[in-house]
Design a protein around this motif. Structure first.
Motif, short mmCIF file in Angstrom:
data_model
loop_
_atom_site.label_atom_id
_atom_site.label_comp_id
_atom_site.label_asym_id
_atom_site.label_seq_id
_atom_site.Cartn_x
_atom_site.Cartn_y
_atom_site.Cartn_z
N LYS A 55 0.86 -1.18 0.00
CA LYS A 55 0.00 0.00 0.00
C LYS A 55 0.90 1.23 0.00
N THR A 56 0.57 2.18 -0.85
CA THR A 56 1.37 3.40 -0.95
C THR A 56 0.67 4.53 -0.22
N ILE A 57 1.39 5.21 0.64
CA ILE A 57 0.87 6.33 1.40
C ILE A 57 1.83 7.50 1.31
N VAL A 58 1.38 8.65 1.75
CA VAL A 58 2.22 9.84 1.79
C VAL A 58 2.37 10.30 3.23
N ILE A 59 3.61 10.46 3.67
CA ILE A 59 3.91 11.00 4.99
C ILE A 59 4.88 12.16 4.81
N ASP A 60 4.49 13.32 5.29
CA ASP A 60 5.36 14.48 5.23
C ASP A 60 5.86 14.72 3.80
N HIS A 61 4.94 14.60 2.84
CA HIS A 61 5.22 14.84 1.42
C HIS A 61 6.18 13.83 0.80
N THR A 63 6.57 9.83 -0.54
CA THR A 63 5.77 8.69 -0.95
C THR A 63 6.41 7.41 -0.42
N ILE A 64 5.65 6.68 0.37
CA ILE A 64 6.15 5.49 1.05
C ILE A 64 5.32 4.28 0.63
N LYS A 65 6.02 3.26 0.19
CA LYS A 65 5.34 2.00 -0.12
C LYS A 65 5.52 1.07 1.08
#
Length: 223
Positions: A55-61, A63-65
């Motif tokens: 799942k790909t999310i965004v933390i502090d601008h 992009t983290i898979k």
């Protein structure tokens, strides 16, 4: 910013490997299905060996898979799945709050995790099936006490009702990102030593051959 989901066409800044561990039938696969696909199946079958989803999310601008590995809880598969702990930077240690035995086994699972993964791995203790409150067999205070003693995060969840599932995963991923970001800043100031892994923009821990990072001691607890 921890609840925005990334555009799959975006460059991936980080890949974090998370493992789900705990006894069979505590709801590990259901938690993963709820987080990764927002699905829940009453006819879920036991996991055989190891499966994973992303799942790909965004933390502090950034992009983290999240590469989340679902490990079988049955004893006969534990020798097979133990190799997959290697390279994990986070773990969800799951028990069924209606089954005391699954909580009693948590310490053993934690020992196994710490024996195969980085000892400073970010761990969330998860008491699943909170929707079955009338059948509760594990008092919340017992789990909180264990989590505090072992420096774990802690949440009670319901994969069925989607309660705290996203929060649990995002808490772990955000903590991993915080640690990695801090170490990356230190590495940028330090041209010597073993900081090469953190000098780039990406950390990829895809599987059992990835080397664990030397993270600092984590002391983290949440109710």
């Amino acid at each position: 910013m921890t609840n925005l989901y990334g555009d799959f066409n975006q460059k991936i800044d980080y890949v974090f490997k998370i493992v789900l561990i705990g006894d069979s039938a505590v709801g590990k696969s259901q938690l993963l299905a709820r987080f990764a696909r927002n699905e829940f199946s009453l006819d879920s079958k036991a996991t055989i060996g190891v499966e994973f989803q992303t799942k790909t999310i965004v933390i502090d601008h950034k992009t983290i898979k999240a590469q989340i590995w679902d490990t079988a809880g049955q004893e006969r598969y534990r020798a097979v799945t133990s190799a997959y702990y290697r390279g994990a930077v986070g773990a969800m240690l799951v028990y069924d709050m209606t089954k005391r035995q699954s909580f009693d086994h948590v310490a053993r699972w934690l020992d196994e995790l710490r024996g195969h993964a980085d000892k400073n791995i970010v761990v969330m203790l998860v008491g699943n099936k909170s929707d079955l409150g009338t059948l509760r067999a594990v008092p919340t205070d017992d789990a909180k006490e264990f989590a505090e003693r072992e420096n774990l995060f802690f949440m009670e969840t319901s994969a069925l009702e989607a309660t705290n599932v996203e929060s649990a995963f995002l808490t772990v991923l955000t903590e991993i990102y915080r640690i990695v970001s801090k170490k990356a800043l230190v590495a940028n100031d330090d041209q010597g030593g073993n900081s090469a892994l953190l000098k780039g923009t990406k950390i990829v821990l895809p599987g059992p051959d990835a080397e664990p990072s030397n993270k600092k001691q984590i002391c983290c607890y949440s109710s």
